[in-house]
Each structure stands twice: as C-alpha cells, then as structure tokens.
Design an enzyme around this catalytic site. Sequence first.
Site, PDB file in Angstrom:
ATOM      1  CG  ASP A 131      -1.761   1.223   1.392  1.00 38.20           C
ATOM      2  OD1 ASP A 131      -1.691   2.100   0.505  1.00 38.20           O
ATOM      3  OD2 ASP A 131      -2.490   1.320   2.387  1.00 38.20           O
ATOM      4  CE  LYS A 146      -1.622   6.957  -3.468  1.00 43.60           C
ATOM      5  NZ  LYS A 146      -2.166   6.071  -2.416  1.00 43.60           N
ATOM      6  CD  GLU A 153      -4.813   3.443  -2.538  1.00 42.76           C
ATOM      7  OE1 GLU A 153      -5.627   4.310  -2.147  1.00 42.76           O
ATOM      8  OE2 GLU A 153      -3.649   3.709  -2.857  1.00 42.76           O
ATOM      9  CG  ASP A 164      -9.495   4.251   0.589  1.00 44.91           C
ATOM     10  OD1 ASP A 164      -8.975   4.943   1.486  1.00 44.91           O
ATOM     11  OD2 ASP A 164      -8.835   3.502  -0.153  1.00 44.91           O
TER      12      ASP A 164
END
Lengths: 617, 176
Positions: free
Chosen positions: A25, A86, A182, A204
């Site tokens: 992850d 990210k 994800e 999420d």
Amino acid sequence: MALLQISEPGMSAAPHQHRLAVGIDLGTTNSLVATVRSGSAVCLPDQHGRTLLPSVVHYSTARVVVGHEAQAKQNQDPANTVVSVKRFMGRGLADVADAATPYRFVDEPGMLKLVTAGGVKSPVQVSADILRALKARAEESLGGELAGAVITVPAYFDDAQRQATKDAAQLAGLNVLRLLNEPTAAAIAYGLDNAAEGTYVIYDLGGGTFDVSILELTRGVFEVRATSGDSQLGGDDFDHRVYCWLLEQAGLSQLNEHDVRLLLTRAREAKEALTEHDLTRITAKLSNEVVIDLELSSATFQAITAHLVQKTINPVRRALRDARLTVADIKGVVLVGGATRMPHVHRAVGELFGQPPLTNLDPDKVVALGAAMQADVLAGNKGDDDWLLLDVIPLSLGLETMGGLVEKIIPRNSTIPTARAQDFTTFKDGQTALAVHVLQGERELVTDCRSLARFELRGIPPMVAGAARIRVSFQVDADGLLSVSAREQSTGIAASIAVKPSYGLGDDEIARMLQDSLRHAGDDMEARKLAEARVEAEALIDASQAALASDGDLLDAAERGAIDDQIERLLAAMAGHDADVLRELTEALNHATQEFAARRMDRAVKRGLAGQKIEEL
Amino acid sequence: MSFDFSRSHFDLFAQPELFQIDRAALDARYRELQAQYHPDRYASAADIEKRLALQIATRINEAYQTLKSPLARGRYLLQLSGVETQEETNTAMPMDFLMGQMEWREAIAEAKASQNVEALERLNVELRGETDALEAELGALLDRAQYEDAAIAVRKLRFMEKLDAEIGNAIEAALF
C-alpha cells in the site's frame, strides 16, 4: 551476481513451490507491505516492530533516508524532505498549485520534478525510494527474493498516475504482478474475513486521495459496479484547513518553509487529538521566537472542515447513480483510510447510508492486507479455491473531435480489460497524416479533460479523401493502463504505442516512436523497452548534471571532459530509438562518474565533520 | 490456453441466437469464462500467455456487454444477419418520432435550465418506459425477421440512448 541468477524472478519456479509475493500500500502519508503467511495476511514490521512506514524521503548530498528517520528531519530540513509525494505522481506544476508546500519545483512536460540536495527528483524516483525500503524490509523478513508484488493505487487515479506508480515499482526493482485499486483491495480483505455477500460500499479517505467503490460480492467473485472519487482530496486537506485557521487566529502571514512545516505538523497532531478529545491545545515556537498557543475545539474543527466532508458525498452519489443503485440496496459500508477515524466523517457516512459504517478492520492496514491476499493468488500460491476480481476503469477515455470537443470511446466504469476501436478517415486528397489526441475525463471540452497523448499518424498511403480507413484501437489492461494502436485497414500498415505521457516522453517523442513503429511495424514491447531505457538514461543525466553543477570543481579538465562526452553521447542516443544502445551508454556514463561520486561522498563527509550543513553549501 | 476468436458472442455464452436472453445464465457463464481466462489467472505466466489472456478477457467483456444491453444485442443480431443499422449515416426518421424527440429535448432543456433534479429524474423514468417499449418492439421485429424495420428500431433506440445520456449529464451538472 549476474551469473548466479539462473532464472527470472517469479517466472520459472517449480509448480507448488511457494513464491514470495507481497502487497504494497503505497500511501500518501504512510506505506505498508504485507504478505500471506500460513494462510493469513500479515503486515510486515520493521526492526523496531513498526508496520507503518511514513511515506517520507529525505535527500542530502550523501544519502537517501526513508521513513521515520526522514520524518524526523522534516521540521529542520523541510525543502529536502519530501512528504505526500503521491500527490505529485503524474501531475504537472499547474495541478498542484498548493501554497503550503516547502518545495522547489521544476516544471517538466507531463510531470513536475523536485529540486533537492540529492539532485532533481521526479515523484517517480521518490516513490521508488519508498518502495525500495519496503522491498528490503520484505526480503529481510521473508528471507528471499520477491517473486512479485501487487501495488495499490487509488481507484480514481488516471492513466498518468497509474503509469507513474508502475514505473516507480519497476525502478525499485519490483516485479509488478498487478496494480490494484485500493478500495478493491479493502473489499477483498473485508469480504474474505467476513464471508460477506451482497452489495457493499467502500469509502476510502486516505491522506491525499478519496475513493468510493461499490462492489457486488457473490461466492468468490468481487465485481466492482462503479467507482468514483477525488484524487486530490484527503486527510492532508484537513491539516491544511487547521493550518489556515492557525495563521488566521495568530495573525500570521509569509512564513518561511520551516515554520510552514512546523505548523502543518502541529495541525496534523491537533486533528488526530480531536478524534479522541473535544478540545486540543496547539503550541509552537516559530523561528522568529513568536510563540503560538491556541485551543482548537472539536466543534470548530468540524465547522472549518465541513465542506471537505461534503466534497466526499458527491462522488458517493455519482457512484450510486452509475451503478443504478440507491442507498437502500447497500448492505454495508466499509471505512478505509486513516482519515475516516475523524468522528464527523464517520457520522456523515452513517447518515447518508442510514446505517453505522463497518469498522472492524484496521483502516490503516486493510488495503495492504487485501493486496497481499491478491498477490498470493497472482503468484500462483493458492489452489482452486481462489477468487475472481472484476474491476473497472474510473474515468472515460476519449478522442478530440472537431471544435475542441471530446468524443468518449470507453465510458467510465467499463469492466477491464476492455478495448474499443474507432474508425477515422482522411478529409483531403492525398492526405498522409492524421492527428490523434487521447484524453481522459468526463467533461465535454478538451481543455477540461486530462491530455494523455497527442500524436500524429504518418505514412498513410496517398488516396482520395475518405478512402483511407484508419482504425484507432484503445486497449485498457487489467492494471487499468491504456495503450493505443492504429492500423490503416486497406494497406494493413500498423502502429502501436503504450500511452506514456507521464515523463521522459514528450509529445514529439511519442510521435517519433509512432512513426518509427509505423515504418518498422515493430510491436509495443519494443516501444516499452525503449521508453524504460529512456527513463533510466534521463534520470542518470539529470543526476550527473546536478552533481557537476554543485561539485564540478572536484574534477580536472580531462576528467570533466570525459564525463561531459559521455553525457553528450547519451543525450544523442536519447533522440534515437535503440534501447540497447541507450542501456550501454547509460552504463558507460554510470561507470565514468564512479570516481566523481566517490569524491563527492568524501567531500560531503568532510563537510559533515566540519559541522556545517551539507544542504546549505 | 486455447480460444476460438471466430465464435459468435451467442455461441461463446452458449445462448441461442435470439433477442430474448436468459440473463441469469448469461451472468453465470460470464463468471465462469472470466474465472478461466482473466489476466489475473496468468499474472505469473509467460508474456505471450499474459497477452493472450488479455485479448481473451477483453473479448469476453465485449461479448457480455453486447449481449446484456438490448440495443447492442439487437444491433449485433442484425449484423449477424448481414443488415447494416446505418446509425451514423441514415438520419431519415419517421416524422412522428422526430416530433417526439423535439418534445423530449425541450422538456430536458427546461428542467436543465432550472436545475430541477426531480423533474430530470421523472423524465428519466418516463424515458425508461418508452425505451422499454421500443426494446420490446425491436425484439418482436427481430423474431419475425423484419430486419429493415428492426434497423429503424435500433436507430430510434440510439436516439433514446443519447437522451438518456443527456439527462444523466444534466442531473450530474445540477447535483455536483
């Protein structure tokens, strides 16, 4: 070492031999690596027993530091400590107009770069450094070389962001079994743990991205019905709101980068404290000796961030619409991501769905655990009782048509892998070229969508207008990555290209690659190999030039000339199309700079000993 | 891994070549096929096998989408019978149908201008009703092998599809 390596990792292991596979992850704030051990998924800890690796990388002239150690440096050296990288993946400078970052950016076509003491770094390189640390942790813990890894990405990541993530993994030396969305990873972990059946929503909210996916779970099948989200919305934005509130309350403006980082850290701590408490105290001493001492109540925090929570609700509604479902059809809502710990997020989701969300899994770990389970299946370690995963593409793909409009070729939420073709023809007699502009997004105007690639098809045989029949095919693979190929139907002249707009490849280069493959009818594997060689070459040239600029005085004229020569030769080869030549010259430049690198290391050490800050020199 | 790309979608899904379709059987067969050919089954295989799995799984998805949608299924049946639906070229539609389209567009434009989501949702339901009726008509025409009339029904359904997208976009614009 090369002689000892008898087989490609993951390719030729004997049947029934357990292959080491991990799920990673790669988060905005924290990253994790997990694996399946004797049937159950576990997150792998570091030597100190910590599973979360802060997604922080610190660069100095001497070395690269990742994780907690890097995080410890972020207040003292913010400009060289990269956090939340990210958010920059596959993004240009215009996309990240965020005032509160202490970085110096370089705008590059496709993706920005960051100027650090360790050289100019693309977000792909920074991510690769994080992945390398996780790979090392896994190999140490599992006692062997990894056969492959599943890397998770936000479901709402577009093609450029996905490609950048895959490139980072490859740069880190990982064999990427699959890019996995994800929320889908979370659904696997939740669904298998609870033997869930029915329609579930995965909400999420991570550090920097928001995803919502609606999945249908039936006996061993995980089918994504729709996905939506916001790839620039996450826990970071809540910190930023608190930061702005601090500035306002304390009457501050024009902070230096140290103070910006300090206050952002305090803001994050306050947000976390308010998960458990109704009131928190924020204290900080700025570099000009000014002391901030404020109290932030949970009610104020919720008021100043209410619009951010609201911003997550619209994508949920959109996903429900796309899946042609209503809240009444939803059996359960699973919360994923550290930011869902905030009580008002929890409450808003519960109110929307009329049921308390499910939180029996650790929201920080569930994605990594699901990815590990999928990696185990993809590596071939499971028997016949494994499951099937059917995922979708989050954003529509289209082509530019007359008047700057976008014609959708593949609609969002199409199950992948998928392909679609569109026929074009020439509109002038003797026309031998045709411009193709590939876009991703939902808006009608080209300017409102993300440009993935723009190229010209050349080499069409001259015919009367309308006679040529050029079929442009889109293929989206199981990673959600797009490739485009074109074929002139009457002559069979073909061209194909992996759409790789993120960095290293400008539109000109894509056009050249395409022309080249038209001429040689080469396949996309060649193009891919070339693209990778280019990326490596470019990275090395960047690093060498940055080093020459800062420490060029360590070399005499002859030495300097030799390195400059190698850079020149490599630059010349970048314009060509021979991946093997590129690799050879990259290796040669690497070799030519070894002595230089050693001297730079010496200097850095000496400077360190002299008690000076390396970064300031 | 072997797969015959020349098989028709109906053949691949073991369904008779008819407009009426057994949706439960279609879904079950889809999962069975993907369980066998999905690229995830070949993630650790040689490149050539990966590539083949990608192509096969893509074909299975295409076939499933085609058979699932009444419009796509009708169009595909016509194509198998060698009848062109001429959706891009033939714009000559019956007068009453065109009048109906104009009314639809006006109603959508009005609801869109006032950002009236409820009115748009109502239009959506109404449109769904008309579309269902047209789809039933298409099925009947195909069963009787009246291909030219079926092609007209396909073109009409294409108009309905565009209206549906327009309402969807208007709702999105009003909501988000």
